[in-house]
Write an enzyme that holds these catalytic residues in place. Structure first.
Site, PDB file in Angstrom:
ATOM      1  CG  LEU A  44      -2.056   0.963   1.292  1.00  0.00           C
ATOM      2  CD1 LEU A  44      -3.001   0.803   0.098  1.00  0.00           C
ATOM      3  CD2 LEU A  44      -2.844   0.807   2.584  1.00  0.00           C
ATOM      4  CG  ASP A  45       1.251   3.418  -3.630  1.00  0.00           C
ATOM      5  OD1 ASP A  45       2.088   2.531  -3.823  1.00  0.00           O
ATOM      6  OD2 ASP A  45       0.429   3.788  -4.490  1.00  0.00           O
ATOM      7  NE  ARG A  46       6.719   8.514   3.228  1.00  0.00           N
ATOM      8  CZ  ARG A  46       7.411   9.613   3.020  1.00  0.00           C
ATOM      9  NH1 ARG A  46       7.852   9.907   1.819  1.00  0.00           N
ATOM     10  NH2 ARG A  46       7.685  10.424   4.015  1.00  0.00           N
TER      11      ARG A  46
END
Length: 190
Positions: A44-46
């Site tokens: 899950l992207d930052r």
């Protein structure tokens, strides 16, 4: 018996336990999770929030993360603009991205959900409205939801992964996790 953690990943946290080699200190999973032997099943992207699954079973991890199993991932997406049926229909048919056509998404326009506050808050523009979508995909390309909404003229402002298969982040506070001691077969797995 496999261990499965449902973690509500806050905005700004990397989906990994270390951040070696970065010139700046960034928050990682090790700031929140002190359970030995579990690893993220997917990413899950930052700059995205919400459900991140971690487990200690490689086969379960693969079933969750591998696109071959087409496990549904549902996102609550705040977009810039006022989505109309033509933009939603394009998402439902699939969108051409630079790495090819996406699979069709399930998408509906929703009222603003009752979510936790994000820190920092999204940028607000007085002259441009924002709206919320509930969007489900069955693949997991890099930054796929953001690229899909941008491709139809609706840039993503906030992205919250709400569920993966039957597992949901409902009731889990950002930065906290819930452990499921006997997950069995991954929902949606064949």
């Amino acid at each position: 018996m496999a261990r499965l953690l449902l973690f509500n990943k806050p905005f700004g946290v990397l989906s990994q336990f270390t951040d070696r080699g970065s010139p700046t200190v960034r928050s990682t999973l090790s700031d929140f999770i002190h359970v030995k032997g579990v690893y993220p099943a997917g990413r899950l992207d930052r700059d995205s929030e919400g459900l991140l699954l971690l487990c200690d079973d490689g086969r379960l991890q693969a079933r969750i993360a591998d696109p071959r199993f087409k496990m549904p991932k549902t996102y609550l997406v705040q977009v810039e603009g006022d989505p109309q049926e033509p933009e939603l229909e394009r998402l439902r048919r699939g969108v051409r991205l630079n790495d090819g056509m996406t699979l069709p998404a399930d998408v509906t326009r929703i009222d603003a959900p009752d979510l936790w506050l994000r820190d920092p808050p999204i940028r607000q523009r007085k002259s441009i409205p924002d709206s919320w979508l509930k969007l489900t995909i069955r693949e997991g390309r890099n930054r796929q939801v953001r690229r899909m909404t941008a491709a139809v003229g609706l840039p993503t402002l906030r992205l919250v992964r709400w569920s993966i298969g039957d597992w949901s982040v409902a009731g889990i506070v950002p930065g906290q996790f819930q452990e499921i001691s006997s997950p069995g077969k991954a929902p949606g797995a064949r």
